[in-house]
Scaffold this motif. Structure first.
Motif, PDB file in Angstrom:
ATOM      1  N   ILE A  10       0.873  -1.188   0.000  1.00  0.00           N
ATOM      2  CA  ILE A  10       0.000   0.000   0.000  1.00  0.00           C
ATOM      3  C   ILE A  10       0.910   1.238   0.000  1.00  0.00           C
ATOM      4  O   ILE A  10       1.932   1.253   0.673  1.00  0.00           O
ATOM      5  N   GLU A  11       0.529   2.239  -0.763  1.00  0.00           N
ATOM      6  CA  GLU A  11       1.266   3.514  -0.911  1.00  0.00           C
ATOM      7  C   GLU A  11       2.455   3.378  -1.866  1.00  0.00           C
ATOM      8  O   GLU A  11       2.795   2.289  -2.313  1.00  0.00           O
ATOM      9  N   ASN A  12       3.052   4.547  -2.149  1.00  0.00           N
ATOM     10  CA  ASN A  12       4.207   4.641  -3.060  1.00  0.00           C
ATOM     11  C   ASN A  12       3.948   4.006  -4.421  1.00  0.00           C
ATOM     12  O   ASN A  12       4.789   3.272  -4.947  1.00  0.00           O
ATOM     13  N   THR A  13       2.798   4.312  -4.971  1.00  0.00           N
ATOM     14  CA  THR A  13       2.445   3.788  -6.295  1.00  0.00           C
ATOM     15  C   THR A  13       3.128   4.619  -7.390  1.00  0.00           C
ATOM     16  O   THR A  13       3.340   5.819  -7.211  1.00  0.00           O
ATOM     17  N   GLY A  38      -5.717  -4.544  -2.261  1.00  0.00           N
ATOM     18  CA  GLY A  38      -7.186  -4.600  -2.333  1.00  0.00           C
ATOM     19  C   GLY A  38      -7.686  -4.174  -3.705  1.00  0.00           C
ATOM     20  O   GLY A  38      -8.888  -4.185  -3.964  1.00  0.00           O
ATOM     21  N   GLY A  39      -6.782  -3.754  -4.573  1.00  0.00           N
ATOM     22  CA  GLY A  39      -7.135  -3.430  -5.954  1.00  0.00           C
ATOM     23  C   GLY A  39      -7.600  -1.998  -6.174  1.00  0.00           C
ATOM     24  O   GLY A  39      -8.082  -1.679  -7.258  1.00  0.00           O
ATOM     25  N   SER A  40      -7.451  -1.131  -5.149  1.00  0.00           N
ATOM     26  CA  SER A  40      -7.928   0.241  -5.357  1.00  0.00           C
ATOM     27  C   SER A  40      -7.236   1.254  -4.449  1.00  0.00           C
ATOM     28  O   SER A  40      -6.529   0.896  -3.496  1.00  0.00           O
ATOM     29  N   VAL A  41      -7.541   2.513  -4.746  1.00  0.00           N
ATOM     30  CA  VAL A  41      -7.059   3.668  -3.978  1.00  0.00           C
ATOM     31  C   VAL A  41      -7.503   3.601  -2.511  1.00  0.00           C
ATOM     32  O   VAL A  41      -6.884   4.201  -1.637  1.00  0.00           O
ATOM     33  N   LYS A  42      -8.574   2.858  -2.221  1.00  0.00           N
ATOM     34  CA  LYS A  42      -9.124   2.848  -0.866  1.00  0.00           C
ATOM     35  C   LYS A  42      -8.264   2.076   0.136  1.00  0.00           C
ATOM     36  O   LYS A  42      -8.473   2.179   1.343  1.00  0.00           O
ATOM     37  N   ASP A  43      -7.283   1.307  -0.345  1.00  0.00           N
ATOM     38  CA  ASP A  43      -6.382   0.621   0.588  1.00  0.00           C
ATOM     39  C   ASP A  43      -5.685   1.627   1.497  1.00  0.00           C
ATOM     40  O   ASP A  43      -5.418   1.361   2.663  1.00  0.00           O
ATOM     41  N   ARG A  44      -5.367   2.794   0.931  1.00  0.00           N
ATOM     42  CA  ARG A  44      -4.666   3.823   1.703  1.00  0.00           C
ATOM     43  C   ARG A  44      -5.516   4.279   2.889  1.00  0.00           C
ATOM     44  O   ARG A  44      -5.022   4.374   4.015  1.00  0.00           O
ATOM     45  N   GLY A  74     -14.168  -1.859   1.339  1.00  0.00           N
ATOM     46  CA  GLY A  74     -14.335  -3.186   1.959  1.00  0.00           C
ATOM     47  C   GLY A  74     -13.147  -4.084   1.657  1.00  0.00           C
ATOM     48  O   GLY A  74     -12.635  -4.772   2.548  1.00  0.00           O
ATOM     49  N   ALA A  75     -12.702  -4.086   0.415  1.00  0.00           N
ATOM     50  CA  ALA A  75     -11.552  -4.932   0.051  1.00  0.00           C
ATOM     51  C   ALA A  75     -10.300  -4.431   0.779  1.00  0.00           C
ATOM     52  O   ALA A  75      -9.523  -5.229   1.316  1.00  0.00           O
ATOM     53  N   GLY A  76     -10.132  -3.101   0.830  1.00  0.00           N
ATOM     54  CA  GLY A  76      -8.982  -2.527   1.540  1.00  0.00           C
ATOM     55  C   GLY A  76      -9.023  -2.888   3.021  1.00  0.00           C
ATOM     56  O   GLY A  76      -8.019  -3.286   3.607  1.00  0.00           O
ATOM     57  N   LEU A  77     -10.212  -2.754   3.625  1.00  0.00           N
ATOM     58  CA  LEU A  77     -10.334  -3.071   5.053  1.00  0.00           C
ATOM     59  C   LEU A  77     -10.117  -4.561   5.301  1.00  0.00           C
ATOM     60  O   LEU A  77      -9.528  -4.947   6.311  1.00  0.00           O
ATOM     61  N   ALA A  78     -10.585  -5.406   4.385  1.00  0.00           N
ATOM     62  CA  ALA A  78     -10.379  -6.852   4.548  1.00  0.00           C
ATOM     63  C   ALA A  78      -8.880  -7.161   4.557  1.00  0.00           C
ATOM     64  O   ALA A  78      -8.385  -7.914   5.404  1.00  0.00           O
ATOM     65  N   VAL A  79      -8.140  -6.538   3.628  1.00  0.00           N
ATOM     66  CA  VAL A  79      -6.677  -6.724   3.570  1.00  0.00           C
ATOM     67  C   VAL A  79      -6.042  -6.279   4.893  1.00  0.00           C
ATOM     68  O   VAL A  79      -5.263  -6.997   5.518  1.00  0.00           O
ATOM     69  N   VAL A  80      -6.395  -5.065   5.330  1.00  0.00           N
ATOM     70  CA  VAL A  80      -5.745  -4.474   6.505  1.00  0.00           C
ATOM     71  C   VAL A  80      -6.163  -5.207   7.792  1.00  0.00           C
ATOM     72  O   VAL A  80      -5.323  -5.538   8.633  1.00  0.00           O
ATOM     73  N   CYS A  81      -7.479  -5.477   7.926  1.00  0.00           N
ATOM     74  CA  CYS A  81      -7.973  -6.124   9.155  1.00  0.00           C
ATOM     75  C   CYS A  81      -7.374  -7.524   9.332  1.00  0.00           C
ATOM     76  O   CYS A  81      -7.063  -7.932  10.453  1.00  0.00           O
ATOM     77  N   ALA A 298      -1.831  15.411 -13.401  1.00  0.00           N
ATOM     78  CA  ALA A 298      -1.808  14.109 -12.723  1.00  0.00           C
ATOM     79  C   ALA A 298      -3.220  13.756 -12.296  1.00  0.00           C
ATOM     80  O   ALA A 298      -3.954  14.604 -11.785  1.00  0.00           O
ATOM     81  N   THR A 299      -3.592  12.500 -12.523  1.00  0.00           N
ATOM     82  CA  THR A 299      -4.903  12.036 -12.067  1.00  0.00           C
ATOM     83  C   THR A 299      -4.752  10.671 -11.418  1.00  0.00           C
ATOM     84  O   THR A 299      -3.654  10.120 -11.319  1.00  0.00           O
ATOM     85  N   ILE A 300      -5.892  10.129 -10.957  1.00  0.00           N
ATOM     86  CA  ILE A 300      -5.871   8.902 -10.167  1.00  0.00           C
ATOM     87  C   ILE A 300      -6.479   7.756 -10.975  1.00  0.00           C
ATOM     88  O   ILE A 300      -7.598   7.882 -11.484  1.00  0.00           O
ATOM     89  N   LEU A 301      -5.740   6.669 -11.077  1.00  0.00           N
ATOM     90  CA  LEU A 301      -6.287   5.449 -11.705  1.00  0.00           C
ATOM     91  C   LEU A 301      -6.793   4.599 -10.539  1.00  0.00           C
ATOM     92  O   LEU A 301      -6.069   3.799  -9.953  1.00  0.00           O
ATOM     93  N   CYS A 302      -8.071   4.859 -10.156  1.00  0.00           N
ATOM     94  CA  CYS A 302      -8.608   4.438  -8.847  1.00  0.00           C
ATOM     95  C   CYS A 302      -8.635   2.937  -8.612  1.00  0.00           C
ATOM     96  O   CYS A 302      -8.276   2.464  -7.546  1.00  0.00           O
ATOM     97  N   ASP A 303      -9.144   2.180  -9.584  1.00  0.00           N
ATOM     98  CA  ASP A 303      -9.219   0.731  -9.322  1.00  0.00           C
ATOM     99  C   ASP A 303      -9.125  -0.078 -10.604  1.00  0.00           C
ATOM    100  O   ASP A 303      -9.212   0.446 -11.713  1.00  0.00           O
ATOM    101  N   SER A 304      -8.923  -1.364 -10.400  1.00  0.00           N
ATOM    102  CA  SER A 304      -8.795  -2.294 -11.521  1.00  0.00           C
ATOM    103  C   SER A 304     -10.187  -2.555 -12.115  1.00  0.00           C
ATOM    104  O   SER A 304     -11.211  -2.351 -11.455  1.00  0.00           O
TER     105      SER A 304
END
Ligand SMILES: Cc1ncc(COP(=O)(O)O)c(C=O)c1O
Length: 308
Positions: A10-13, A38-44, A74-81, A298-304
């Protein structure tokens, strides 16, 4: 490169220059948030929120965690939790794609689906989000779980102020002309824009909304349903700070669909609808002349795209 655990991903993408989809004048970069576990920006946001809850004594090992999510948080929280040792329950509107349920369940999360109020599958409205939120709050109360509350939790903004925004500045610095981001909770836009404006307030910060659901731009809702899952809930999000916004840009369903195809074919990037909306809005802006002759955006490529 060796990392301690999946959390080290997570981070440093990296930034990807999108030369094939936009060949100038100027340069367009997309931040590869989809490569996080988690496949998205929300992992952060998930990482910052859980770490912060431990620091503040609001969460202890083994305690349940509950959140209303459109799937990516949810995917980010599942990874982190999993890594912190907390069972996680995602409460989600049934209008989000079934691939999201699959991913969260495979990561060990429990998923509670809430029936849609006024949206249809693939198109989640503010009303649908409200219904899922009510259920998530009740469940957290009932079970003594920590309620994440991403729409109000300041750690959501901190994740992008200290992380994404700082990384963008480190990589592009004063070369940057504009930052463009679609808005879900607003964590990404507000956190990054605050950091960037603190370095140089002349850098344009541009918020992206689905056409017909441009509440942040101050317009009445004419069409609450759109295909950009995870953004454009048609509500004034609590994190919002209007003073950070230089321009609002709207993207239609067809444009988001077209740019998904273009990103896949021209850049070999299979991404979600909000990433496509961000790239579409960036190109509209660069072609508008508002940013001068050779802007760097610069923009965000949010998720897969795998969750759609
Ligand atoms: C696919 C997708 N794009 C963009 C966003 C927007 O991020 P933020 O909540 O930081 O505004 C989200 C948030 O859930 C999302 O799921």
């Amino acid at each position: 490169m060796i990392v301690d655990s999946a959390l080290g991903l997570i981070e440093n993408t990296p930034l990807i220059e999108l030369k094939n989809i936009y060949d100038g004048p100027g340069r367009l970069f997309g931040k590869a948030e989809f490569i996080q576990p988690g496949g998205s920006v929300k992992d952060r946001a998930a990482l910052y929120i859980i770490r912060d809850a431990y620091k503040q004594g609001k969460l202890v090992k083994g305690q349940g965690v509950v959140e209303m999510t459109s799937g990516n948080m949810g995917a980010g929280l599942a990874v982190v939790c999993n890594q912190f040792g907390n069972p996680f329950t995602a409460v989600m509107s049934s209008g989000n794609s079934p691939q999201r349920v699959k991913m969260m369940e495979s990561l060990g999360a429990r998923v509670d689906l809430v029936a849609q109020v006024d949206g249809v599958p693939g198109q989640v409205t503010g009303g649908d989000i409200d219904a899922a939120t009510v259920q998530a709050i009740a469940l957290a109360k009932e079970t003594g779980a920590f309620y994440v509350d991403q729409f109000n939790n300041p750690a959501c903004v901190d994740a992008h102020f200290c992380g994404t925004g700082a990384e963008l500045w480190q990589d592009l610095g004063d070369e940057l002309t504009a930052f463009v981001a679609a808005v879900g909770t607003g964590g990404t836009f507000v956190g990054c824009s605050k950091y960037i404006k603190l370095q140089n307030r002349n850098i344009h910060c541009v918020a992206v909304e689905p056409s017909g659901s441009e509440v942040l731009a101050g317009k009445p809702i004419t069409d609450a349903k759109h295909n950009m899952q995870g953004i454009g809930y048609g509500l004034m999000v609590p994190h919002w700070d209007h003073s950070l916004v230089d321009h609002y840009i709207a993207v239609t369903n067809d444009e988001a669909e077209d740019y998904r195809k273009l990103l896949a074919v021209k850049e070999s990037l299979h991404l979600g609808f909000s990433a496509a909306a961000n790239v579409c809005a960036s190109i509209k802006l660069m072609q508008s002349g508002l940013l001068g002759e050779t802007p760097v955006v610069a923009t965000i490529l949010c998720d897969s795209g795998l969750k759609y």
